[in-house]
Enzyme design. Structure first.
Site, PDB file in Angstrom:
ATOM      1  N   ALA A  73     -12.306   5.471  12.732  1.00  0.00           N
ATOM      2  CA  ALA A  73     -11.943   5.253  14.128  1.00  0.00           C
ATOM      3  C   ALA A  73     -10.667   4.421  14.257  1.00  0.00           C
ATOM      4  CB  ALA A  73     -13.097   4.586  14.866  1.00  0.00           C
ATOM      5  N   ASN A 153     -19.193  -2.768  20.967  1.00  0.00           N
ATOM      6  CA  ASN A 153     -19.837  -2.940  19.667  1.00  0.00           C
ATOM      7  C   ASN A 153     -20.639  -4.229  19.559  1.00  0.00           C
ATOM      8  OD1 ASN A 153     -16.897  -3.512  19.865  1.00  0.00           O
ATOM      9  ND2 ASN A 153     -17.266  -4.656  18.000  1.00  0.00           N
ATOM     10  N   GLN A 181     -19.110   3.564  19.206  1.00  0.00           N
ATOM     11  CA  GLN A 181     -20.502   3.091  19.295  1.00  0.00           C
ATOM     12  C   GLN A 181     -21.371   3.996  20.156  1.00  0.00           C
ATOM     13  OE1 GLN A 181     -21.840   0.730  17.552  1.00  0.00           O
ATOM     14  NE2 GLN A 181     -20.018  -0.272  16.723  1.00  0.00           N
ATOM     15  N   SER A 201     -16.376   7.675  14.697  1.00  0.00           N
ATOM     16  CA  SER A 201     -16.388   7.439  13.263  1.00  0.00           C
ATOM     17  C   SER A 201     -17.716   7.876  12.650  1.00  0.00           C
ATOM     18  CB  SER A 201     -16.195   5.929  13.058  1.00  0.00           C
ATOM     19  OG  SER A 201     -15.991   5.634  11.725  1.00  0.00           O
ATOM     20  N   ALA A 202     -17.643   8.508  11.457  1.00  0.00           N
ATOM     21  CA  ALA A 202     -18.871   9.033  10.835  1.00  0.00           C
ATOM     22  C   ALA A 202     -19.859   7.935  10.441  1.00  0.00           C
ATOM     23  CB  ALA A 202     -18.509   9.870   9.610  1.00  0.00           C
ATOM     24  N   HIS A 203     -19.321   6.789   9.990  1.00  0.00           N
ATOM     25  CA  HIS A 203     -20.250   5.799   9.418  1.00  0.00           C
ATOM     26  C   HIS A 203     -21.080   5.065  10.463  1.00  0.00           C
ATOM     27  CE1 HIS A 203     -18.293   1.731   9.982  1.00  0.00           C
ATOM     28  NE2 HIS A 203     -17.224   2.471  10.167  1.00  0.00           N
ATOM     29  N   THR A 242      -4.400  15.517   2.606  1.00  0.00           N
ATOM     30  CA  THR A 242      -5.488  16.404   2.179  1.00  0.00           C
ATOM     31  C   THR A 242      -6.801  15.970   2.813  1.00  0.00           C
ATOM     32  OG1 THR A 242      -4.353  16.790   0.100  1.00  0.00           O
ATOM     33  CG2 THR A 242      -6.719  17.253   0.126  1.00  0.00           C
ATOM     34  N   CYS A 329     -15.779  -6.771  11.490  1.00  0.00           N
ATOM     35  CA  CYS A 329     -14.372  -7.073  11.157  1.00  0.00           C
ATOM     36  C   CYS A 329     -14.026  -8.522  11.446  1.00  0.00           C
ATOM     37  CB  CYS A 329     -13.417  -6.206  11.964  1.00  0.00           C
ATOM     38  SG  CYS A 329     -13.995  -4.572  12.262  1.00  0.00           S
TER      39      CYS A 329
HETATM   40  C1  LIG Z   1     -15.935   0.064  18.910  1.00  0.00           C
HETATM   41  C2  LIG Z   1     -15.355   0.273  17.559  1.00  0.00           C
HETATM   42  N1  LIG Z   1     -14.139   0.803  17.444  1.00  0.00           N
HETATM   43  C3  LIG Z   1     -13.581   1.025  16.240  1.00  0.00           C
HETATM   44  C4  LIG Z   1     -14.232   0.707  15.081  1.00  0.00           C
HETATM   45  C5  LIG Z   1     -13.550   0.947  13.746  1.00  0.00           C
HETATM   46  O1  LIG Z   1     -14.117   2.061  13.118  1.00  0.00           O
HETATM   47  P1  LIG Z   1     -13.779   2.414  11.608  1.00  0.00           P
HETATM   48  O2  LIG Z   1     -14.603   1.487  10.790  1.00  0.00           O
HETATM   49  O3  LIG Z   1     -14.215   3.840  11.460  1.00  0.00           O
HETATM   50  O4  LIG Z   1     -12.321   2.260  11.410  1.00  0.00           O
HETATM   51  C6  LIG Z   1     -15.510   0.168  15.154  1.00  0.00           C
HETATM   52  C7  LIG Z   1     -16.256  -0.211  13.924  1.00  0.00           C
HETATM   53  O5  LIG Z   1     -16.252  -1.316  13.480  1.00  0.00           O
HETATM   54  C8  LIG Z   1     -16.087  -0.062  16.420  1.00  0.00           C
HETATM   55  O6  LIG Z   1     -17.289  -0.613  16.546  1.00  0.00           O
END
Ligand SMILES: Cc1ncc(COP(=O)(O)O)c(C=O)c1O
Length: 393
Positions: A73, A153, A181, A201-203, A242, A329
């Site tokens: 993301a 988040n 989220q 984001s996949a994770h 790629t 983060c």
């Molecule tokens: C609201 C939000 N945006 C962006 C991100 C960043 O995603 P990614 O870890 O895929 O870079 C996160 C994840 O921490 C998120 O919670």
């Protein structure tokens, strides 16, 4: 029960075993480069990414050609915001965003600000909401983009994206939303919600780390942006490099599962979350931040505890529980959460505020255990505060 109990699904989610199974052949058996056009290995890999594109697009009501794969993301947000603003060559374009956005958005905006693009950071109310009149009044003839996250988040607050989109449309401004989220947790539909660009984001939805997507609207209006990574012209020239085929296959499968299970899973998790909250609220002097039911994710809660030592609580619960104070983060810094600060919480209370997020593999007994461990610690801290270090009798 396996300890510590994981209560930080907003930070990341484990890969669902069904997702992993789907991914495995693409590491060494079906290892082709999806851009190789001259042989079966490439065709096989491309076909797999096409299927994933369809699965991902289906979850958000998009066309598969509107999906651009990225490394996550954060990269998708950078591509969306910088790519849109740079597309207005020469002009210093204005962006409107919100003080409680993820750092991916805020720091991208700050980088553009350094290059002379004005940015408005909208304030939030104590519940995490924004005042839509303030948003509309912030629009100038120079505004190019409104970027408002779908769900927060830290607090799980869900923004009224459709109403925000109505305002953006009225003024012919593009709307981008960081839905990292929200996608896979609550229904998100780019058509119904009137979204022009969306990142996820996949994770965060039981897929692998290191793969994400940017939705870029193709019609009404057709959105164009400047690539931020140059190279072989992959992803219709929007993101060279790629493709991460196993990751993308996993992302696709994860989205398919979410589409099938999201609603029932959301109900189950909301019940667990409510049970967790009611057990803790019974202790008094505990406050839920951004608690408005129509505006919250079903699986997350953000709780402020009065009369405890937050740092000690993390330390004392760490062998039993895994939860966090703010985003992953920013969890390494001792700075109080800027999200909660923007919502008006005092620094001292922010220090005693935690987010708990549940997910697909959370069980009732785990959540009960978590509530019990935290209740005991809260009682202990309050007792120590009032009576010194004597055991509770
Ligand atoms: C609201 C939000 N945006 C962006 C991100 C960043 O995603 P990614 O870890 O895929 O870079 C996160 C994840 O921490 C998120 O919670």
């Amino acid at each position: 029960m396996k300890l510590p109990v994981y209560l930080d699904y907003n930070a990341t989610t484990p890969v669902d075993p069904r997702v992993l199974e789907e991914m495995l052949p693409y590491f060494s058996l079906k290892f082709g480069n999806a851009a190789s056009r001259t042989h079966a290995f490439g065709w096989e890999a491309e076909e797999a990414t096409d299927i994933a594109r369809e699965q991902i697009a289906a979850l958000i009501g998009a066309h598969p050609h509107e999906i651009v794969f990225t490394s996550g993301a954060t990269e998708a947000v950078n591509l969306a915001i910088k790519g849109i603003i740079e597309n207005f060559s020469g002009a210093k374009k204005h962006i409107i965003t919100v003080a409680t956005e993820h750092k991916a958005v805020l720091d991208t905006c700050k980088a553009l600000e350094k290059n002379g693009h004005p940015v408005t950071y909208l304030p939030v109310n104590t519940d995490g909401s924004i005042d839509l009149n303030v948003l509309e009044n912030a629009i100038t003839s120079n505004t190019a983009l409104i970027s408002v996250m779908y769900a927060n988040n830290e607090t799980g607050y869900v923004m009224p994206i459709r109403e925000i989109s109505d305002i953006a449309k009225k003024h012919h401004i593009l709307l981008m939303t960081d839905a990292s989220q929200a996608v896979g947790k609550i229904p998100v539909n780019v058509q119904l919600d009137g979204i022009d660009l969306m990142t996820f984001s996949a994770h965060k939805l039981y897929g692998p780390k290191g793969v994400g997507a940017l939705y870029v609207r193709k019609k009404n209006p057709s959105v164009s942006l400047i690539a931020q990574i140059d190279g072989g012209g992959h992803e219709r020239n929007m993101r060279s490099g790629t493709l991460n085929v196993p990751g993308i296959v996993g992302f696709g499968k994860a989205c398919e599962i979410c589409q099938n299970e999201m609603l029932s899973e959301g109900k189950r998790l909301a019940n667990l979350r409510d049970m967790f909250e009611s057990k803790l609220l019974a202790l008094n002097d505990i406050h839920i931040n951004a608690a408005e039911n129509n505006h919250r994710l079903p699986h997350a809660t953000n709780l402020s505890f009065q009369g405890i030592d937050g740092e000690k609580m993390i330390f004392e619960t760490s062998s039993d529980l895994a939860f966090s104070r703010s985003s992953a983060c920013t969890s390494a810094t001792l700075e109080p959460s800027y999200v909660l600060k923007a919502m008006g919480l005092a620094d001292e209370l922010i220090h005693n505020t935690f987010r708990f997020s549940f997910g697909r593999f959370s069980t009732e007994s785990e959540v009960e255990h978590a509530a019990e461990v935290i209740s005991n610690i809260v009682k202990q801290h309050r007792h120590e505060r009032n009576f010194g270090h004597h055991p509770i009798v």
